[in-house]
Motif scaffolding. Structure first.
Motif, PDB file in Angstrom:
ATOM      1  N   ILE A  18       0.860  -1.191   0.000  1.00 33.48           N
ATOM      2  CA  ILE A  18       0.000   0.000   0.000  1.00 33.48           C
ATOM      3  C   ILE A  18       0.894   1.238   0.000  1.00 33.48           C
ATOM      4  O   ILE A  18       1.111   1.879   1.026  1.00 33.48           O
ATOM      5  CB  ILE A  18      -0.967  -0.024   1.205  1.00 33.48           C
ATOM      6  CG1 ILE A  18      -1.737  -1.340   1.221  1.00 33.48           C
ATOM      7  CG2 ILE A  18      -1.940   1.143   1.147  1.00 33.48           C
ATOM      8  CD1 ILE A  18      -2.413  -1.650   2.520  1.00 33.48           C
ATOM      9  N   GLY A  19       1.418   1.557  -1.160  1.00 33.91           N
ATOM     10  CA  GLY A  19       2.315   2.693  -1.278  1.00 33.91           C
ATOM     11  C   GLY A  19       1.589   4.010  -1.429  1.00 33.91           C
ATOM     12  O   GLY A  19       2.191   5.077  -1.328  1.00 33.91           O
ATOM     13  N   TRP A  20       0.272   3.972  -1.692  1.00 34.20           N
ATOM     14  CA  TRP A  20      -0.488   5.194  -1.976  1.00 34.20           C
ATOM     15  C   TRP A  20      -1.145   5.780  -0.717  1.00 34.20           C
ATOM     16  O   TRP A  20      -1.803   6.792  -0.781  1.00 34.20           O
ATOM     17  CB  TRP A  20      -1.561   4.923  -3.031  1.00 34.20           C
ATOM     18  CG  TRP A  20      -2.464   3.772  -2.669  1.00 34.20           C
ATOM     19  CD1 TRP A  20      -3.607   3.823  -1.937  1.00 34.20           C
ATOM     20  CD2 TRP A  20      -2.273   2.410  -3.019  1.00 34.20           C
ATOM     21  NE1 TRP A  20      -4.140   2.576  -1.793  1.00 34.20           N
ATOM     22  CE2 TRP A  20      -3.342   1.674  -2.462  1.00 34.20           C
ATOM     23  CE3 TRP A  20      -1.295   1.717  -3.753  1.00 34.20           C
ATOM     24  CZ2 TRP A  20      -3.473   0.299  -2.614  1.00 34.20           C
ATOM     25  CZ3 TRP A  20      -1.434   0.352  -3.894  1.00 34.20           C
ATOM     26  CH2 TRP A  20      -2.504  -0.355  -3.341  1.00 34.20           C
ATOM     27  N   ARG A  21      -0.996   5.095   0.429  1.00 31.78           N
ATOM     28  CA  ARG A  21      -1.626   5.599   1.652  1.00 31.78           C
ATOM     29  C   ARG A  21      -0.728   5.307   2.855  1.00 31.78           C
ATOM     30  O   ARG A  21      -0.258   4.189   3.037  1.00 31.78           O
ATOM     31  CB  ARG A  21      -2.988   4.932   1.855  1.00 31.78           C
ATOM     32  CG  ARG A  21      -3.788   5.507   3.018  1.00 31.78           C
ATOM     33  CD  ARG A  21      -5.113   4.792   3.193  1.00 31.78           C
ATOM     34  NE  ARG A  21      -5.863   5.346   4.300  1.00 31.78           N
ATOM     35  CZ  ARG A  21      -6.752   6.330   4.187  1.00 31.78           C
ATOM     36  NH1 ARG A  21      -7.010   6.844   3.001  1.00 31.78           N
ATOM     37  NH2 ARG A  21      -7.397   6.793   5.234  1.00 31.78           N
ATOM     38  N   ARG A  22      -0.506   6.320   3.686  1.00 26.60           N
ATOM     39  CA  ARG A  22       0.300   6.121   4.891  1.00 26.60           C
ATOM     40  C   ARG A  22      -0.614   5.776   6.069  1.00 26.60           C
ATOM     41  O   ARG A  22      -1.807   6.079   6.061  1.00 26.60           O
ATOM     42  CB  ARG A  22       1.133   7.363   5.201  1.00 26.60           C
ATOM     43  CG  ARG A  22       0.336   8.617   5.446  1.00 26.60           C
ATOM     44  CD  ARG A  22       1.239   9.826   5.669  1.00 26.60           C
ATOM     45  NE  ARG A  22       0.443  11.047   5.752  1.00 26.60           N
ATOM     46  CZ  ARG A  22      -0.118  11.492   6.865  1.00 26.60           C
ATOM     47  NH1 ARG A  22      -0.003  10.809   7.999  1.00 26.60           N
ATOM     48  NH2 ARG A  22      -0.816  12.611   6.872  1.00 26.60           N
ATOM     49  N   GLU A  23      -0.039   5.181   7.078  1.00 28.93           N
ATOM     50  CA  GLU A  23      -0.807   4.817   8.267  1.00 28.93           C
ATOM     51  C   GLU A  23      -0.919   6.011   9.226  1.00 28.93           C
ATOM     52  O   GLU A  23      -0.161   6.963   9.150  1.00 28.93           O
ATOM     53  CB  GLU A  23      -0.137   3.632   8.977  1.00 28.93           C
ATOM     54  CG  GLU A  23      -0.282   2.329   8.209  1.00 28.93           C
ATOM     55  CD  GLU A  23       0.225   1.133   8.991  1.00 28.93           C
ATOM     56  OE1 GLU A  23       0.482   1.302  10.196  1.00 28.93           O
ATOM     57  OE2 GLU A  23       0.356   0.066   8.388  1.00 28.93           O
ATOM     58  N   GLY A  24      -1.915   5.919  10.111  1.00 29.36           N
ATOM     59  CA  GLY A  24      -2.061   6.944  11.157  1.00 29.36           C
ATOM     60  C   GLY A  24      -2.851   8.164  10.742  1.00 29.36           C
ATOM     61  O   GLY A  24      -2.791   9.208  11.409  1.00 29.36           O
ATOM     62  N   ILE A  25      -3.610   8.099   9.640  1.00 29.86           N
ATOM     63  CA  ILE A  25      -4.428   9.235   9.200  1.00 29.86           C
ATOM     64  C   ILE A  25      -5.675   9.294  10.079  1.00 29.86           C
ATOM     65  O   ILE A  25      -6.357   8.287  10.287  1.00 29.86           O
ATOM     66  CB  ILE A  25      -4.821   9.106   7.706  1.00 29.86           C
ATOM     67  CG1 ILE A  25      -3.568   9.134   6.826  1.00 29.86           C
ATOM     68  CG2 ILE A  25      -5.783  10.206   7.293  1.00 29.86           C
ATOM     69  CD1 ILE A  25      -3.802   8.762   5.385  1.00 29.86           C
ATOM     70  N   LYS A  26      -6.001  10.503  10.585  1.00 33.01           N
ATOM     71  CA  LYS A  26      -7.195  10.657  11.427  1.00 33.01           C
ATOM     72  C   LYS A  26      -7.977  11.897  11.026  1.00 33.01           C
ATOM     73  O   LYS A  26      -7.392  12.950  10.745  1.00 33.01           O
ATOM     74  CB  LYS A  26      -6.791  10.757  12.909  1.00 33.01           C
ATOM     75  CG  LYS A  26      -6.396   9.407  13.509  1.00 33.01           C
ATOM     76  CD  LYS A  26      -6.179   9.483  15.001  1.00 33.01           C
ATOM     77  CE  LYS A  26      -5.799   8.111  15.555  1.00 33.01           C
ATOM     78  NZ  LYS A  26      -5.532   8.157  17.005  1.00 33.01           N
TER      79      LYS A  26
END
Length: 431
Positions: free
Chosen positions: A157-165
């Protein structure tokens, strides 16, 4: 592959220069300046061949971007790269102008190091590039950021980073369609197709999985029996071909016919598609051209809207071509505003809004100058522009579901907005 990449200003001065292969010399820079930028005649082709060297070029405001090669490369891929490069530069410093290129030349060289490797396109995703090339062009050094970079470059999943809120979880979905039509004067459809795209804006927390359902004939057939006549009703559409964003799981689409994906953050194009069958044409143009002797033309054009009376079409513009030897035009139109534009050899008729199942007409008397030329007027087609609040192909979103197992929000907590917009592509009627 790409032998060199140059960015010029409108004077032909080189702002950015990067040569990837030895077969491209300094003379290639001058050849492009002389033969394209300073050419006496306007260069219409986006590909120019000079002394066995191919120049693939695009122009953005007053800036030229040229990719140079001596090899037989895939032209579509080179242009795709140039357009992606424009998108990346726009994401970093906004408008692509001479001043911005000069102010950010260090950043552009850093970007080129990541975008191209020995002339081969590498990573063109803005989201990934922004994680390790900051606005100032400084590489992130903290251990946490480095691990995030590694997972994004090598992970699935290179198009989305973790920890988005987000405080509010929202999804905006736009179905944009462009109707292309060529119709005979008698009302026979000679060619028609719809080019559509689904654009999404997602503001969702965590790493959600979305499921998206459309009324494609394959999907509808899969639900029932594939040979039934009921599947051929207007409730389903036949998509000729479609392209998906890299986030869509193609294996699930092929087996379950479900569009399943983990969405990128922000705005992105989820899919493109094309249909040629059962298109509901929003407008019908009925032309009537009568020649009165050699010095007069009588033109009457009627436009009819073929959609629900509750819907409103906007930004309607009808362009009626006139002969080159037109001396004067008298216009009568019941609705909207009409004007003869001599510089464009056309009558331009504009209507702000028009409801469905209505018709409107314009009459024009065109006075002509007598000429010695025996060449008959070719009668170019009448073209039309418009915007309607529905999808002319019949494309419909059947469902849009969001699943996020880790965070405590469900599909019902997500606010969803769906909008359909139909626009004219090349919408022409012969007269």
């Amino acid at each position: 592959m790409i032998g060199g990449l140059f960015i010029y200003n409108h004077k032909g001065e080189v702002l950015i220069s990067r040569v990837y292969r030895d077969d491209i010399g300094r003379n290639a820079v001058d050849a492009f300046r002389v033969n394209v930028i300073h050419a006496r005649q306007q260069v219409r082709s986006p590909v120019t061949n000079i002394a066995r060297t191919s120049f693939f070029h695009i122009k953005r405001s007053n800036i030229w971007l040229a990719a140079v090669t001596k090899q037989n490369v895939n032209a579509a891929m080179v242009f795709e790269f140039l357009l992606k490069m424009c998108d990346v530069m726009a994401a970093y410093f906004g408008k692509i102008s001479e001043e911005n290129v000069k102010n950010n030349f260090v950043l552009i060289y850093e970007l080129l190091d990541e975008l191209l490797d020995f002339g081969y396109p590498q990573n063109t995703d803005t989201g990934i590039l922004k994680t390790f090339i900051t606005q100032q062009g400084i590489k992130s050094t903290s251990r946490e950021e480095q691990t995030a970079i590694t997972s994004q470059v090598t992970g699935q999943i290179g198009w989305r980073r973790e920890g988005i809120k987000y405080r509010r979880n929202e999804l905006f979905l736009d179905v944009l369609e462009y109707v292309n039509l060529l119709m005979s004067p008698q009302g026979q459809v000679l060619s028609a197709h719809v080019a559509g795209k689904v654009v999404m804006k997602s503001y969702l927390s965590g790493m959600p999985e979305c499921k998206f359902g459309i009324n494609d004939k394959i999907v509808v057939d899969a639900k029932g029996k594939s040979g039934e006549e009921t599947s051929r009703t207007k409730s389903s559409i036949a998509i000729d071909d479609c392209q998906f964003h890299q986030c869509v799981k193609l294996s699930k689409f092929e087996t379950e016919h479900a569009i399943s994906f983990i969405p990128p953050d922000g705005e992105y194009e989820l899919m493109r598609y094309r249909t040629t069958k059962d298109i509901s044409l929003p407008f019908r143009v009925i032309p009537l051209v009568r020649e009165v002797g050699r010095t007069k033309l009588e033109v009457k054009v009627v436009i009819k809207s073929n959609f629900k009376p509750s819907l409103l079409a906007q930004k309607i513009e009808v362009r009626i071509p006139t002969p080159l030897n037109t001396s004067g035009v008298q216009l009568i139109c019941m609705k909207g505003k009409a004007k003869y534009k001599a510089s464009e050899n056309a009558i331009v008729w504009k209507i702000k809004r028009m409801a469905g199942m209505k018709e409107s007409q314009i009459s024009a008397e065109i006075e002509l100058l007598q000429t010695d030329s025996k060449k008959k007027w070719t009668r170019p087609p009448i073209s039309m522009n418009f915007e309607v609040p529905f999808a002319p192909s019949g494309f419909k979103v059947r469902y849009l579901k969001v699943f996020e197992p880790k965070l405590n929000y469900s599909d019902h907590d997500v606010i969803k907005w769906v909008r359909y917009i139909g626009r004219s592509g090349l919408y022409e009627t012969r007269c």
